[in-house]
Design a protein around this motif. Structure first.
Motif: not given
Length: 345
Positions: A129, A133-134, A136, A182
């Motif tokens: 990632p 950006r954590h 999801e 994701r």
């Protein structure tokens, strides 16, 4: 080369069971005659390979025969441990299984190869990632992955972007894909194969019914075609802009890849003031307005007029909020903005 092919043939029979000479030839990219010779060589070496005659025949190993992974080369052993994905495996509910499998592989490998594989894991790490950006939340990922493995129908409640926002679907899960941090579910629904973001799945109820998986379905091929169509469909318009050379060079850090690539490809030569013209693909006026604001005063929209007017309104609103112009000597251009942690210092 031949020794490696013999090992590959042996492992194919061990993992897939009965295979015809033509199937083995296709997998190994050799002639059928070469397969005949290789099978004879394995038999002469003591490997219990048997041929079943008839239309449903083929080559197979004696039931219960297994081989140790002594055929692995040093680079293959290194690549095996580099391919490990403890994070995604844990999200799929397979963390303990992957750890146990690695221990068994290490136990089966000769000491030298096991040591090389362990060194590879300690020297290289994959963190896919992007920055800031954590992950999801995907609380239903393990259940969906289990349904994929068992060819079982599921009923799921899904949140989508258009009305009605929440829908319930009965789908046949065909695969899960991890893309840029994701997870996505590929499933058949109403005789169509569709893609769903796992993070938007609100509830999953496994069904007792199983489904027949399409024999010709190729997950990697479907995903490659779907992502290409998705990128083409998302950007349905273009904007003509004028920007500085510095802003063009900064675009890859703050713009979606397709937009920055297209802008660089279409860029004309800079003028004597360091400005140039280019065009960028855009999803919508609203989307382009948000993206182009990232470049501040180093970009000017030429068309469409609606986008230019929207940026002008934003600029006038900002001028009302900040009426006093700052000293240019202490201003900050877009190229001064941080893009990630300092490294190698």
């Amino acid at each position: 080369m031949r020794a490696s092919r013999l090992v590959s043939l042996l492992l194919l029979l061990q993992t897939r069971g009965r295979m015809t000479a033509q199937e083995l030839a296709d997998e190994l990219e050799v002639s059928v005659r070469t397969v005949y010779r290789d099978v004879e060589s394995l038999g002469a070496a003591g490997v219990p390979v048997y041929a079943d005659r008839g239309p449903a025949g083929g080559y197979r190993l004696l039931d219960g025969y297994r081989t140790r992974l002594t055929g692995l080369t040093a680079p293959e052993a290194e690549a095996l441990f580099l391919a490990g994905m403890p994070g995604p495996a844990a999200e799929l509910g397979l963390g303990p299984v992957v750890a146990a499998a690695e221990l068994k592989v290490l136990a089966a490998l000769p000491d030298e190869l096991a040591d090389r594989g362990g060194r590879m894991r300690q020297r290289f790490h994959l963190d896919a990632p992007g920055w800031f950006r954590h992950p999801e939340p995907t609380p239903h990922l393990a259940a969906l992955a289990r349904a994929v493995w068992e060819d079982r129908l599921v009923q799921m409640r899904y949140r989508r972007w258009r009305a009605p926002r929440e829908v319930t679907r009965v789908v046949a899960p065909l695969g899960v894909v991890l893309k840029a941090g994701r997870w996505y579910l590929v499933a058949r629904c109403d005789e169509q194969i569709r893609t769903y973001r796992v993070g938007a799945v609100l509830d999953v109820l496994p069904r007792d019914e199983r489904y027949e998986r399409p024999a010709d379905f190729d997950l990697a091929g479907y995903w490659r075609d779907w992502t290409r169509r998705y990128e083409q469909d998302v950007y349905r318009a273009r904007a003509r802009i004028r920007l500085t050379v510095a802003a063009l060079e900064f675009m890859p850090y703050v713009f979606p890849p397709e937009m920055s690539r297209a802008a660089r490809a279409a860029a004309g030569p800079p003028d004597e003031h360091g400005w140039l013209e280019t065009s960028v693909p855009i999803e919508s006026v609203r989307h382009a307005h948000t993206e182009l604001l990232k470049l501040g005063a180093e970009v000017e929209v030429l068309e469409p007029a609606e986008l230019r007017d929207r940026l002008a309104s934003t600029a006038h609103a900002l001028a009302r909020l900040y009426p006093a112009a700052p000293d240019p000597a202490v201003g900050t251009s877009v190229t001064d903005a941080p893009t990630g942690p300092a490294v190698g210092r």
